[in-house]
Design an enzyme around this catalytic site. Structure first.
Site, short mmCIF file in Angstrom:
data_model
loop_
_atom_site.label_atom_id
_atom_site.label_comp_id
_atom_site.label_asym_id
_atom_site.label_seq_id
_atom_site.Cartn_x
_atom_site.Cartn_y
_atom_site.Cartn_z
N ARG A 233 0.85 -1.26 0.02
CA ARG A 233 -0.02 -0.14 0.03
C ARG A 233 0.83 1.13 0.00
O ARG A 233 2.03 1.31 0.68
CB ARG A 233 -0.87 -0.07 1.22
CG ARG A 233 -2.17 -0.93 1.29
CD ARG A 233 -3.02 -0.34 0.01
NE ARG A 233 -4.19 -1.42 0.03
CZ ARG A 233 -4.20 -2.38 -0.83
NH1 ARG A 233 -3.52 -2.72 -1.51
NH2 ARG A 233 -5.50 -3.22 -0.84
N GLU A 262 -2.51 7.49 -4.87
CA GLU A 262 -3.04 6.85 -6.05
C GLU A 262 -4.31 6.87 -6.53
O GLU A 262 -4.93 6.79 -7.75
CB GLU A 262 -2.66 5.38 -6.06
CG GLU A 262 -3.54 4.48 -5.05
CD GLU A 262 -3.03 3.25 -5.26
OE1 GLU A 262 -1.78 2.73 -4.99
OE2 GLU A 262 -3.71 2.26 -5.34
N HIS A 294 -0.65 -0.25 -9.78
CA HIS A 294 -1.62 -1.36 -9.03
C HIS A 294 -2.03 -2.53 -9.72
O HIS A 294 -3.15 -2.72 -9.70
CB HIS A 294 -2.76 -0.51 -8.24
CG HIS A 294 -3.09 -1.20 -7.07
ND1 HIS A 294 -3.33 -0.61 -5.91
CD2 HIS A 294 -3.21 -2.45 -6.52
CE1 HIS A 294 -3.55 -1.30 -4.86
NE2 HIS A 294 -3.37 -2.56 -5.17
P1 NAD Z 1 -1.36 -11.22 5.08
O1 NAD Z 1 -2.45 -10.67 5.82
O2 NAD Z 1 -1.57 -12.52 4.51
O3 NAD Z 1 0.09 -10.74 5.55
C1 NAD Z 1 0.29 -9.63 6.03
C2 NAD Z 1 1.50 -10.02 7.06
O4 NAD Z 1 2.02 -8.56 7.39
C3 NAD Z 1 1.06 -10.70 8.13
O5 NAD Z 1 1.93 -12.00 8.29
C4 NAD Z 1 1.21 -9.71 9.51
O6 NAD Z 1 1.51 -10.25 10.61
C5 NAD Z 1 2.39 -8.85 9.11
N1 NAD Z 1 2.29 -7.50 9.53
C6 NAD Z 1 1.23 -6.73 10.08
N2 NAD Z 1 1.82 -5.79 10.83
C7 NAD Z 1 3.01 -5.81 10.63
C8 NAD Z 1 4.13 -4.74 11.01
N3 NAD Z 1 3.85 -3.72 11.56
N4 NAD Z 1 5.54 -5.48 10.64
C9 NAD Z 1 5.66 -6.35 9.96
N5 NAD Z 1 4.74 -7.21 9.65
C10 NAD Z 1 3.39 -6.99 9.91
O7 NAD Z 1 -1.58 -10.25 3.94
P2 NAD Z 1 -1.13 -10.76 2.18
O8 NAD Z 1 -2.19 -11.34 1.66
O9 NAD Z 1 0.26 -11.17 2.29
O10 NAD Z 1 -1.25 -9.15 1.47
C11 NAD Z 1 -0.20 -8.32 2.12
C12 NAD Z 1 -0.34 -6.56 1.42
O11 NAD Z 1 -0.31 -6.77 0.14
C13 NAD Z 1 -2.00 -6.40 1.78
O12 NAD Z 1 -2.07 -5.80 3.08
C14 NAD Z 1 -2.28 -5.48 0.53
O13 NAD Z 1 -2.02 -4.09 1.19
C15 NAD Z 1 -1.23 -5.73 -0.44
N6 NAD Z 1 -1.83 -6.10 -1.55
C16 NAD Z 1 -1.74 -5.64 -2.95
C17 NAD Z 1 -1.94 -5.98 -4.09
C18 NAD Z 1 -1.70 -5.23 -5.40
O14 NAD Z 1 -2.57 -5.67 -6.18
N7 NAD Z 1 -0.51 -4.67 -5.48
C19 NAD Z 1 -2.92 -7.09 -4.02
C20 NAD Z 1 -3.26 -7.49 -2.88
C21 NAD Z 1 -2.73 -7.31 -1.69
#
Ligand code: NAD
Length: 328
Positions: A233, A262, A294
């Site tokens: 994000r 964005e 994105h």
């Molecule tokens: P997820 O919930 O499976 O994993 C997120 C991880 O981040 C978890 O293991 C959590 O413990 C960790 N986390 C939370 N707070 C933290 C902190 N302060 N420091 C370190 N780690 C921390 O999520 P995911 O499915 O792996 O997705 C991750 C991110 O990717 C989403 O939050 C979303 O913003 C982004 N995303 C982007 C796209 C894109 O098209 N670019 C698509 C899907 C998701």
């Protein structure tokens, strides 16, 4: 169920329609949902929204007044929805928690490889019959140290790919993955990662804790010339501080699929328009910055899974089933 689908693009309609059953009446709006457009949802049971929709308190109040009972996100991140306000108005919030984490992890790799080996520049050069190699030099990924912030679904996939390249992988997360540890990933503090990593990739959600995780202070601690990749994000990075770090060579490369402002740019064809966002204009002027709009999620497999889970969310809600994908 009568569902108002906001921020609709041609591909959303194709995938949602092909997995819809007759019990859902989907009405598509191209415009985003926000406080100015929320009245369009009058008479609908649910709204279906994406990352570009602004579902803040004011929007939720209008949705509630007009009878909406469900906000269904067709994405994983939910930082654009005021969850507390939804709860206060008894509106359920559902999402698609996982829909092909490989798609985003692989896009992060695409950014790394393009920035490093400058394939985007080579492509343009060769089209102009310029076959020179000057300024196209990269470095081997094998043997480099990669820091991964957030080892959830996407981060785990990303780590596994980087291990395959022969990188040393360091990770930081509030929960450690035993699977990754068995494969040789070492969990470190944020500061250790900043100091040691040649490449840092962000895969944690945007929360009050992670907002501007990469600011002036963090950039001052990274290895000079390191690469930062953000497919998570935009708000994880303070854009002005990133520009400063790029100007001083402290940050060597920046690859972003997400950007703090964005909403007014991404998912739109603005060619021919005057871009009023000076920060993205400055970012675009750097030869060592690569921006994609994105598109990490944008694969056939991911859109298929998003449509399937979105329909399951509607069905669970309508049939009074346990809401497996509820954001609480
Ligand atoms: P997820 O919930 O499976 O994993 C997120 C991880 O981040 C978890 O293991 C959590 O413990 C960790 N986390 C939370 N707070 C933290 C902190 N302060 N420091 C370190 N780690 C921390 O999520 P995911 O499915 O792996 O997705 C991750 C991110 O990717 C989403 O939050 C979303 O913003 C982004 N995303 C982007 C796209 C894109 O098209 N670019 C698509 C899907 C998701």
């Amino acid at each position: 169920m009568k569902v108002a689908v906001f921020s609709t693009k041609s591909y959303d309609k194709i995938y949602l329609d092909s997995f819809n059953n007759t019990s859902n009446q989907l009405t598509y709006f191209e415009i985003p949902l926000n406080a100015d457009t929320a009245k369009l949802a009058t008479g609908f049971d649910a709204v279906c929204v994406f990352v570009s929709d602004k579902v803040d308190r004011k929007t939720i109040e209008i949705l509630a007044q007009n009878g909406v009972k469900l906000i269904d996100l067709r994405c994983a991140g939910f930082n654009n929805v005021d969850i507390e306000a939804a709860k206060e108005h008894q509106i359920k919030v559902l999402r698609v928690p996982a829909y092909s984490p490989q798609s985003v992890a692989e896009h992060a790799i695409a950014l790394i490889l393009s920035l490093n080996r400058k394939t985007h520049k080579a492509y343009n050069r060769v089209r102009e019959s310029n076959f020179a190699l000057e300024n196209l030099m990269g470095f081997n990924l094998c043997g480099k140290t990669v820091g991964v912030i957030g080892t959830g679904k996407i981060g785990i996939n990303f780590c596994q790919i980087m291990l395959g390249f022969g990188c040393k992988v360091l990770a930081h997360d509030i929960f450690e993955s035993s699977i990754l540890k068995e494969k040789g990933v070492e969990y470190k503090s944020m500061d250790e990662i900043l100091e040691m990593a040649d490449i840092i990739s962000l895969h944690c959600p945007l929360t009050p804790d992670t907002h501007h995780l990469f600011d002036k202070m963090a950039f001052s601690k990274i290895k000079k010339g390191a690469m930062l990749i953000n497919t998570s994000r935009g708000g994880l990075i303070n854009t002005s501080d990133a520009i400063d770090a790029l100007k001083h060579g402290q940050l060597g490369y920046l690859g972003i699929d997400v950007y703090e402002q964005e909403e007014s740019l991404f998912f739109k064809d603005l060619s021919g328009s005057l871009i009023q966002d000076d920060l993205i204009e400055r970012l675009m002027s750097f030869h060592n910055v690569l921006i994609t709009p994105h598109q990490g999620f944008f694969t056939h497999e991911a859109l298929t899974q998003i449509a399937i889970t979105t329909m399951k969310n509607f069905a669970d809600f309508e049939n009074g089933q346990p809401l497996e994908n509820e954001v609480k």
